[in-house]
Design a protein around this motif. Structure first.
Motif, PDB file in Angstrom:
ATOM      1  N   ASN A 116       0.995  -1.080   0.348  1.00 52.32           N
ATOM      2  CA  ASN A 116      -0.132  -0.057   0.056  1.00 52.32           C
ATOM      3  C   ASN A 116       0.853   1.213   0.086  1.00 52.32           C
ATOM      4  N   GLU A 117       1.175   1.710  -1.410  1.00 51.69           N
ATOM      5  CA  GLU A 117       1.900   2.794  -1.495  1.00 51.69           C
ATOM      6  C   GLU A 117       3.464   2.554  -0.846  1.00 51.69           C
ATOM      7  N   PHE A 118       3.897   3.325   0.294  1.00 53.47           N
ATOM      8  CA  PHE A 118       5.154   2.971   0.738  1.00 53.47           C
ATOM      9  C   PHE A 118       5.107   1.822   1.696  1.00 53.47           C
ATOM     10  N   GLN A 119       4.137   1.190   1.953  1.00 50.45           N
ATOM     11  CA  GLN A 119       4.040   0.170   3.160  1.00 50.45           C
ATOM     12  C   GLN A 119       3.352  -1.021   2.824  1.00 50.45           C
ATOM     13  N   ILE A 120       4.150  -2.087   3.455  1.00 49.86           N
ATOM     14  CA  ILE A 120       3.547  -3.509   3.234  1.00 49.86           C
ATOM     15  C   ILE A 120       2.375  -3.539   4.567  1.00 49.86           C
ATOM     16  N   ASP A 121       1.207  -4.024   3.791  1.00 49.52           N
ATOM     17  CA  ASP A 121       0.200  -4.095   4.795  1.00 49.52           C
ATOM     18  C   ASP A 121      -0.352  -5.396   4.989  1.00 49.52           C
ATOM     19  N   VAL A 122      -0.388  -5.947   6.263  1.00 48.43           N
ATOM     20  CA  VAL A 122      -0.665  -7.481   6.476  1.00 48.43           C
ATOM     21  C   VAL A 122      -1.682  -7.585   7.460  1.00 48.43           C
TER      22      VAL A 122
END
Length: 480
Positions: free
Chosen positions: A401-407
């Motif tokens: 998600n943009e500049f993040q990894i969303d778990v």
């Protein structure tokens, strides 16, 4: 110098400076008005003197009926000089210059002891000013005014010209203002001591009122001890600035009290958690010693308890490092996709009843400590296995998600209240006893997982959901 003395000194200096400024501006204004009065008087008297001498020239005698003289005047010129000295507020004829000249008879009168014509010839016409005023008959009088220096004194001069004659009058400015200066000096002898007294009283009042809320704050701070952090400062009747200070102080005490209570609970819970495996170990060892038979020593049980102790100790050490901001990270590039697939595969092997629905994007890359990140994800997935309803499915989603990894990990569970959800990140908190039946643990897993996530620049949060659904979201930065 203490604060009260500094406030007192600053107040006195400020009031004194204001007083000096007011006196200076007032004196400047008085001098300006006095010079304007002198200018008008010079023009009026200059025309009057010229008219007097012109009439005297035409009649061939002194027109004394128009100018009554005092008994001390010897002749008309002396009377005019004395009259001018009174009107211009000077004490000596040497402080006055007069020169009147007609086209018909030449010089009619001039001051003695000074060459007025030589003085007039040195004046700069470029610095002249014009002044129009009305005489006693209402006629407009137009004269030229100029400042000049003579015998180290400042003089103000007036020129007046007509078709038949011209006149010149000059007066020593310092002589005309001498009376004003004397009056001001006498007034200041009384005003300055009285003003200084008012300054001292005002400074004392300002210092006392300024220091009062600070003294109240100091007393309140002295009442705060390690055993009593509940005391707060009241905000009534406080200035806006001190209200801000009081709010900051009370907020600081709130945080300190919360931290102190959390540390107290943490210490008590840690002692309780460590007490259980230690008691089991002590019981096993005492039983073996009393029976004097090492064959009855249950090594597997002892190893389990030692492992439990080691796990708690390691988690406590990591949490203490995280609190101190000294959690050591050995960063390396890690493929989150591969790590999650590996861990979910292990979960499926551990439980045949568990149904997983995985939606994991490929090539989710981050920089993290491999051991700590594995422990974080393992803690989350172990909780899923322990607390989910096995007849229901577990969902694991991972995406960029943009500049993040969303778990996002969610599972069905027994109904869980919002109060319980709000305490799940507290250390040694394991939730409602209904959820804990037959499940072991220390209550440190989620707390440690969140600290590891934050140490990597991410976060771990519990997402809003239905009471029978538990959803937790992990955010980690991607590789830039």
């Amino acid at each position: 110098m203490n604060f009260r003395t500094r406030i007192f000194s600053i107040s006195i200096l400020t009031v004194s400076a204001v007083l000096a400024l007011v006196i200076s501006l007032s004196w400047s204004r008085i001098m300006k008005v006095e010079l304007e009065r002198i200018d008008v008087r010079l023009c009026m008297e200059e025309k009057r003197i010229m008219d007097f001498h012109l009439r005297k020239e035409r009649r061939g005698n002194n027109p004394l009926s128009d100018f009554p003289m005092s008994s001390n005047a010897v002749n008309s010129d002396d009377w005019l000089i004395n009259d001018l000295m009174q009107k211009l507020r000077i004490n000596s004829a040497s402080q006055l210059m007069i020169f009147v000249e007609s086209n018909k008879s030449g010089v009619l009168t001039q001051s003695e002891g000074v060459d007025v014509q030589a003085v007039v010839s040195t004046l700069n016409s470029e610095s002249e000013e014009q002044l129009a005023s009305a005489d006693r008959n209402g006629a407009t009088v137009l004269c030229h005014l100029v400042f000049f220096e003579h015998n180290k004194s400042q003089w103000r001069a007036s020129f007046y010209h007509t078709a038949q004659a011209q006149s010149f009058i000059a007066v020593d400015v310092s002589a005309t203002t001498y009376q004003l200066k004397s009056t001001l000096r006498e007034a200041l002898i009384v005003v300055i001591p009285f003003s200084l007294l008012l300054c001292i009283l005002g400074a004392w009042f300002i210092a006392t009122n300024t220091i009062r809320p600070i003294n109240r704050l100091q007393k309140a701070m002295n009442m705060v001890t390690q055993k009593d952090l509940s005391h707060r400062l009241p905000e009534h009747k406080a200035d806006k600035e001190f209200k801000m200070l009081i709010d900051a102080y009370n907020t600081m005490l709130d945080r300190l009290e919360d931290s102190f209570q959390q540390i107290s609970r943490f210490t008590a819970d840690a002692a309780h958690e460590l007490k259980t495996p230690l008691t089991v170990l002590r019981g096993k060892l005492e039983q073996a010693v009393m029976n004097e038979d090492t064959a009855q020593l249950d090594l597997n049980a002892i190893l389990d308890e030692v492992g439990h102790l080691s796990a708690i100790t390691r988690k406590l050490l990591l949490l203490s490092q995280a609190d101190a901001g000294s959690l050591a990270l050995h960063l390396e590039t890690i493929n989150i996709t591969n790590l999650l697939e590996q861990l979910t595969a292990d979960m499926e092997l551990l439980s045949d009843e568990l149904v997983l629905h995985c939606s994991i994007e490929q090539a989710l890359i981050t920089k993290a400590d491999n051991v700590l990140l594995r422990q974080l994800l393992n803690n989350l997935l172990v909780n899923v296995v322990r607390y989910s309803l096995h007849d229901k499915s577990v969902t694991i989603q991972a995406k960029q998600n943009e500049f993040q990894i969303d778990v996002l990990i969610s599972n069905f569970c027994l109904p869980m209240s919002d109060d319980v959800r709000g305490q799940l990140f507290e250390r040694f908190y394991r939730g409602d006893p209904v959820h804990m039946q037959g499940i072991s643990g220390s209550g440190l897993g989620l707390s440690l997982a969140r600290e590891i996530a934050r140490a990597h620049g991410g976060d771990l949060t519990i997402e809003p959901s239905d009471k029978n659904v538990f959803a937790i979201r992990l955010l980690l930065p991607t590789v830039k």
